[in-house]
Design a protein around this motif. Structure first.
Motif, PDB file in Angstrom:
ATOM      1  N   PRO A   1     -28.658 103.228  30.566  1.00 40.21           N
ATOM      2  CA  PRO A   1     -29.881 103.066  29.754  1.00 40.21           C
ATOM      3  C   PRO A   1     -30.239 104.278  28.891  1.00 40.21           C
ATOM      4  N   TRP A   2     -30.144 105.484  29.417  1.00 41.88           N
ATOM      5  CA  TRP A   2     -30.548 106.641  28.596  1.00 41.88           C
ATOM      6  C   TRP A   2     -29.613 106.841  27.416  1.00 41.88           C
ATOM      7  N   ARG A   3     -28.321 106.496  27.594  1.00 39.13           N
ATOM      8  CA  ARG A   3     -27.400 106.597  26.452  1.00 39.13           C
ATOM      9  C   ARG A   3     -27.668 105.487  25.440  1.00 39.13           C
ATOM     10  N   GLN A   4     -28.030 104.309  25.945  1.00 33.86           N
ATOM     11  CA  GLN A   4     -28.371 103.216  25.030  1.00 33.86           C
ATOM     12  C   GLN A   4     -29.507 103.661  24.129  1.00 33.86           C
ATOM     13  N   PHE A   5     -30.471 104.360  24.727  1.00 35.87           N
ATOM     14  CA  PHE A   5     -31.624 104.809  23.945  1.00 35.87           C
ATOM     15  C   PHE A   5     -31.210 105.887  22.944  1.00 35.87           C
ATOM     16  N   LEU A   6     -30.532 106.928  23.442  1.00 34.25           N
ATOM     17  CA  LEU A   6     -30.225 108.081  22.585  1.00 34.25           C
ATOM     18  C   LEU A   6     -29.209 107.757  21.492  1.00 34.25           C
ATOM     19  N   SER A   7     -28.178 106.985  21.853  1.00 31.49           N
ATOM     20  CA  SER A   7     -27.090 106.761  20.891  1.00 31.49           C
ATOM     21  C   SER A   7     -27.346 105.580  19.976  1.00 31.49           C
ATOM     22  N   VAL A   8     -28.174 104.650  20.409  1.00 38.46           N
ATOM     23  CA  VAL A   8     -28.315 103.433  19.625  1.00 38.46           C
ATOM     24  C   VAL A   8     -29.761 103.190  19.188  1.00 38.46           C
ATOM     25  N   TYR A   9     -30.671 103.106  20.155  1.00 41.31           N
ATOM     26  CA  TYR A   9     -32.036 102.702  19.795  1.00 41.31           C
ATOM     27  C   TYR A   9     -32.721 103.740  18.928  1.00 41.31           C
ATOM     28  N   LEU A  10     -32.629 105.007  19.362  1.00 37.92           N
ATOM     29  CA  LEU A  10     -33.305 106.076  18.617  1.00 37.92           C
ATOM     30  C   LEU A  10     -32.793 106.186  17.169  1.00 37.92           C
ATOM     31  N   PRO A  11     -31.472 106.278  16.961  1.00 37.57           N
ATOM     32  CA  PRO A  11     -31.004 106.374  15.572  1.00 37.57           C
ATOM     33  C   PRO A  11     -31.414 105.173  14.717  1.00 37.57           C
ATOM     34  N   LEU A  12     -31.474 103.993  15.346  1.00 38.69           N
ATOM     35  CA  LEU A  12     -31.798 102.803  14.561  1.00 38.69           C
ATOM     36  C   LEU A  12     -33.283 102.698  14.260  1.00 38.69           C
ATOM     37  N   THR A  13     -34.128 103.371  15.057  1.00 42.12           N
ATOM     38  CA  THR A  13     -35.568 103.302  14.791  1.00 42.12           C
ATOM     39  C   THR A  13     -36.070 104.551  14.072  1.00 42.12           C
ATOM     40  N   LEU A  14     -35.189 105.526  13.882  1.00 44.61           N
ATOM     41  CA  LEU A  14     -35.584 106.762  13.211  1.00 44.61           C
ATOM     42  C   LEU A  14     -36.150 106.547  11.796  1.00 44.61           C
ATOM     43  N   PRO A  15     -35.621 105.593  11.022  1.00 46.05           N
ATOM     44  CA  PRO A  15     -36.235 105.356   9.711  1.00 46.05           C
ATOM     45  C   PRO A  15     -37.723 105.026   9.820  1.00 46.05           C
ATOM     46  N   GLY A  16     -38.106 104.335  10.884  1.00 43.63           N
ATOM     47  CA  GLY A  16     -39.525 104.028  11.088  1.00 43.63           C
ATOM     48  C   GLY A  16     -40.320 105.288  11.372  1.00 43.63           C
TER      49      GLY A  16
ATOM     50  N   GLU B   1     -16.085 104.920  14.746  1.00 44.60           N
ATOM     51  CA  GLU B   1     -17.088 105.379  15.727  1.00 44.60           C
ATOM     52  C   GLU B   1     -17.528 104.245  16.646  1.00 44.60           C
ATOM     53  N   ASN B   2     -17.626 103.046  16.064  1.00 45.07           N
ATOM     54  CA  ASN B   2     -17.953 101.889  16.888  1.00 45.07           C
ATOM     55  C   ASN B   2     -16.899 101.693  17.979  1.00 45.07           C
ATOM     56  N   LEU B   3     -15.629 101.843  17.597  1.00 50.17           N
ATOM     57  CA  LEU B   3     -14.559 101.654  18.560  1.00 50.17           C
ATOM     58  C   LEU B   3     -14.495 102.795  19.576  1.00 50.17           C
ATOM     59  N   ALA B   4     -14.871 103.991  19.097  1.00 51.31           N
ATOM     60  CA  ALA B   4     -14.797 105.151  19.991  1.00 51.31           C
ATOM     61  C   ALA B   4     -15.916 105.128  21.025  1.00 51.31           C
ATOM     62  N   PHE B   5     -17.007 104.405  20.708  1.00 46.81           N
ATOM     63  CA  PHE B   5     -18.189 104.424  21.567  1.00 46.81           C
ATOM     64  C   PHE B   5     -17.883 104.124  23.049  1.00 46.81           C
ATOM     65  N   PRO B   6     -17.220 103.002  23.350  1.00 50.09           N
ATOM     66  CA  PRO B   6     -16.964 102.736  24.772  1.00 50.09           C
ATOM     67  C   PRO B   6     -16.060 103.793  25.413  1.00 50.09           C
ATOM     68  N   LEU B   7     -15.186 104.389  24.616  1.00 53.99           N
ATOM     69  CA  LEU B   7     -14.281 105.405  25.168  1.00 53.99           C
ATOM     70  C   LEU B   7     -15.053 106.695  25.446  1.00 53.99           C
ATOM     71  N   ARG B   8     -15.999 107.010  24.537  1.00 55.04           N
ATOM     72  CA  ARG B   8     -16.821 108.199  24.767  1.00 55.04           C
ATOM     73  C   ARG B   8     -17.668 108.006  26.028  1.00 55.04           C
ATOM     74  N   MET B   9     -18.166 106.787  26.235  1.00 54.19           N
ATOM     75  CA  MET B   9     -18.959 106.503  27.431  1.00 54.19           C
ATOM     76  C   MET B   9     -18.120 106.717  28.694  1.00 54.19           C
ATOM     77  N   ARG B  10     -16.794 106.555  28.540  1.00 54.09           N
ATOM     78  CA  ARG B  10     -15.908 106.736  29.693  1.00 54.09           C
ATOM     79  C   ARG B  10     -15.333 108.146  29.741  1.00 54.09           C
ATOM     80  N   ARG B  11     -15.883 109.020  28.899  1.00 56.09           N
ATOM     81  CA  ARG B  11     -15.517 110.438  28.866  1.00 56.09           C
ATOM     82  C   ARG B  11     -14.017 110.658  28.691  1.00 56.09           C
ATOM     83  N   GLU B  12     -13.399 109.850  27.861  1.00 52.85           N
ATOM     84  CA  GLU B  12     -11.993 110.082  27.519  1.00 52.85           C
ATOM     85  C   GLU B  12     -11.914 111.323  26.630  1.00 52.85           C
TER      86      GLU B  12
END
Lengths: 392, 374
Positions: free
Chosen positions: A299-314, B100-111
């Motif tokens: 969950p914290w990565r979902q927020f930092l890597s995805v949700y936050l960047p996508l809501t930053l324009p707001g 980057e989209n493709l790398a995302f799951p790999l980064r999550m797995r700390r490759e």
């Protein structure tokens, strides 16, 4: 012009007129006012004409004295004379009383004035004072803009810092931007979780929550600020509650502090951050978070890597709005802040209402506009989307 | 860990009830075998997507257990399930490039970086998108986005791949092309795939097995051929492909063959009998597919009648003939267009025949009767 384009012109015409009359002209007028310098020439036309030919070295010619006496005698009354004395006094403290004294004594003087005048009033024997009048006979002046930056022109023509006891404007600008930046940051941190929470509610609950955001938004700034004025009194409800709950022993000073300014400004401006953020968050939907989760993001990565960047324009859109509005705040700091918490608008009001110095009003306004523009421009470069439209 | 005798995924008596008491999945028992391509198909609201969402971990079962490789999955959060998921709208991260989209799951797995770069490159090669690795998703066409979504779901070698109507947004040609592409990837990688669609041609071309959902239940599960040509009930028959439907009364049953009178005492026709089919004297629905109706009389075909052509509709690769048959009513036949063969014209009277093996007899239960044409 085709019929179609004539119609389009007609449709935008009201807006065009409004923008021109209500925005472009006043701004242009303000810019002119900031450098315009008509007062001395208007009140002392003959003197100005003679001094124009004077090289500024040594004493001015006899003709200058004659012209001065003539000018002062012929301008017994009139607003122009008062404006001139204020103008000269702004440049050199004490000039006003010199001119006023001259006006009182000038009728009793005999020619040649170059001898009789300096005897009565010593300043007229000083080339510096004459140079002051000569310099300010110039139709344009940089002195308002320079003063707004705590600078002044010496009679010798060079630019120097004003004495420390009169240097207030740089501090004022710094304080204005500092308060605005903090208000913007605090609004962003308060608005983000609020907007997120509202965006997760059902439509029905969200509309009630939005009402709680919007009702203050629709209430006049003056009313809301006055409410804080009452709440934060030393004998006010906040202090009473704190004393009653034994958090503090004695009422503390809340009103007329920087703290009060922050509280009231954040309260007034918070909706401007919540609304654009909410609209961005509402459009997010669960799919990106689900995708991130399926790809192994906790969950914290979902927020930092995805949700936050996508809501930053707001955040950026709201922050730009909050910052620009708070830079121009007047009523709120004026009511709940102390003297050390006043912002540029307070001094603009002061120069408008109290000292009637439209040159300073214009210079402060112009510099505020320029600085704010520069900051937004820099922020726009650093973070795309600041001050721009919200992208879907 | 994995024991090959155990199925990969087991849904054990799973219910899903939404707020408000709507039961979208009703006592589901489903197995997904290792390496299998299983398609869930059904009309919208039939529970197929909810089933996938529960397996993905986005929805929790109200009752029952889901097992993966023998271990209960109910309390495992999505991000620990290690399933590659392809979403209907792709859900590519719009703020990241393709790579980057493709790398995302790999980064999550700390490759490490070198491994990530190599696998991203290999996977993009696999879906033929290497040239676009630095593009943003919004700069890609729908088909390209679909491939990126597929690549992203495969790049980290997941334990299984789930796809929720992944081709729904593509046009027909691209969809057919991608069907073959996904089938090829499945064959190459040997990874189990669960695929949700409402498009029967997708289900039939790609799957090892198809599960037909309706009202939260699996109506039939089997190979595409089984489900299409031996539907186990009226719903499956009418949902998969086209059918001529005749209401009839069963006169008698013998040796895999049902004899029934169309309507009330009309022409007698013969249909294929199945276990649980209608009994003698009962009302039944008879179904036969348009392509099974022949326009000549053939020995060994139990049903031989004559029909008059009332309309001919040209479809390019085939024609559809609307026939009027005395004692039966309207029938539709489908014939390929063959060069040199004489065409059909309105008013022609033709021999019409079909095998009892191609005609299915289904009971009409009260619930189905109220449903009308499903």
């Amino acid at each position: 012009m085709s019929k179609k384009s004539r119609i389009s012109w007609l449709l935008v015409a009201p807006l065009l007129v409004l923008v021109t009359v209500g925005f472009l002209l006043p701004i242009g007028y303000t810019m002119v006012k900031a450098v315009e310098n008509p007062e001395v020439t208007a009140a002392l036309p003959r003197t100005a004409a003679v001094l124009d030919t004077w090289d500024g070295e040594g004493m001015p010619p006899e003709a200058a004295f004659d012209a001065l006496v003539e000018d002062i005698r012929s301008s017994r009354s009139g607003l122009e004379f008062g404006a001139m004395t204020r103008r000269l006094n702004f440049e050199l403290n004490g000039s006003r009383s010199v001119i006023m004294k001259t006006r009182r004594t000038v009728d009793a003087l005999d020619a040649p004035y170059s001898e009789s005048l300096p005897v009565e009033i010593a300043e007229w024997g000083d080339p510096e004072f004459w140079r002051l009048i000569k310099t300010n006979s110039n139709p344009v002046t940089a002195s308002y803009l320079l003063r707004a930056l705590d600078l002044q022109v010496t009679p010798g023509g060079s630019i120097e810092r004003v004495p420390a006891d009169r240097a207030i404007f740089l501090d004022l600008f710094m304080r204005t931007f500092w308060i605005s930046i903090w208000v913007t940051v605090i609004c962003a941190f308060l608005a983000y979780p609020t907007a997120y929470y509202i965006s997760t509610l059902s439509d029905r609950a969200a509309s009630y929550a939005m009402l709680l955001v919007l009702v203050p938004f629709w209430t006049s700034i003056l009313v809301r600020t006055t409410a804080w004025f009452i709440l934060l009194q030393t004998e006010g409800p906040v202090n009473m509650a704190l004393v009653w709950s034994s958090i503090i022993d004695e009422p503390i000073q809340l009103i007329f502090t920087r703290f009060a300014v922050y509280v009231a400004m954040v309260h007034v401006l918070l909706p401007f951050q919540i609304l654009p953020l909410y609209s961005v968050m509402k459009r997010q939907g669960p799919q990106y978070l689900r995708a991130a989760a399926s790809l192994g993001a906790p969950p914290w990565r979902q927020f930092l890597s995805v949700y936050l960047p996508l809501t930053l324009p707001g955040v950026a859109a709201g922050a730009a709005m909050v910052f620009m509005l708070s830079v121009g705040f007047y009523v709120t700091p004026a009511l709940v802040g102390g003297l050390q918490d006043q912002m540029v608008s307070y001094y603009i009001a002061f120069f408008t209402n109290q000292s009637i110095n439209f040159g300073m009003v214009a210079a402060l306004s112009l510099l505020l506009l320029v600085f704010t523009g520069a900051i937004i421009l820099i922020a726009h470069r650093l973070i795309p989307n600041v001050g721009g439209a919200i992208r879907a | 860990m994995s024991s090959r005798t155990e199925p990969l995924v087991v849904f054990d008596s799973v219910d899903k009830v939404y707020e408000g008491g709507v039961k979208v999945v009703d006592n589901l028992n489903l197995r997904v075998e290792h390496g299998e391509f299983l398609t869930l198909i059904g009309p919208s609201g039939s529970g197929k997507t909810t089933t996938l969402m529960m397996l993905a971990g986005f929805e929790a079962p109200t009752k029952g257990i889901i097992r993966f490789d023998g271990a209960p999955l109910n309390d495992v959060p999505t991000y620990k399930r290690d399933f590659g998921i392809v979403f209907q709208n792709y859900a590519l991260f719009p703020h990241m490039t393709v790579a980057e989209n493709l790398a995302f799951p790999l980064r999550m797995r700390r490759e490490n970086k070198a491994v990530i770069a190599e696998r991203v490159r290999n996977t993009l090669d696999m879906v033929k998108l290497s040239a676009l690795s630095d593009r943003m998703p919004t700069q890609l066409s729908g088909g390209q986005q679909q491939r990126v979504a597929l690549a992203r779901a495969l790049v980290f070698s997941p334990r299984m791949v789930l796809m929720d109507e992944p081709l729904g947004a593509l046009d027909k040609q691209l969809r057919e092309h991608m069907q073959l592409e996904i089938k090829r990837l499945h064959e190459d990688l040997g990874i189990a795939m669960l695929y949700v669609t409402h498009d029967q041609s997708e289900a039939l071309t790609m799957s090892d097995r198809v599960a037909v959902f309706e009202q939260g239940k699996i109506q039939q599960i089997g190979s595409p051929r089984d489900v299409y040509s031996r539907p186990s009930n009226r719903f499956v028959a009418s949902f998969m492909g086209e059918n001529n439907r005749l209401d009839a009364t069963v006169a008698g049953i013998s040796e895999e063959c049902v004899t029934a009178h169309v309507g009330q005492g009309g022409v007698a026709v013969r249909a294929h009998a199945v276990a649980g089919g209608p009994a003698a004297g009962e009302q039944a629905t008879l179904m036969v597919r348009p392509e099974c109706i022949q326009l000549f009389h053939r020995d060994g075909f139990e049903n031989n009648v004559e029909g008059r052509v009332t309309d001919v509709i040209y479809h390019g690769d085939h024609v559809r003939l609307c026939l009027s048959v005395e004692g039966i009513g309207a029938l539709v036949a489908r014939r390929p267009v063959v060069t040199g063969e004489p065409g059909f014209a309105e008013g022609d009277v033709l021999p019409v025949s079909w095998s009892a093996r191609d005609m299915h007899a289904f009971t009409i239960d009260p619930s189905e009767r109220t449903e009308g044409n499903a």
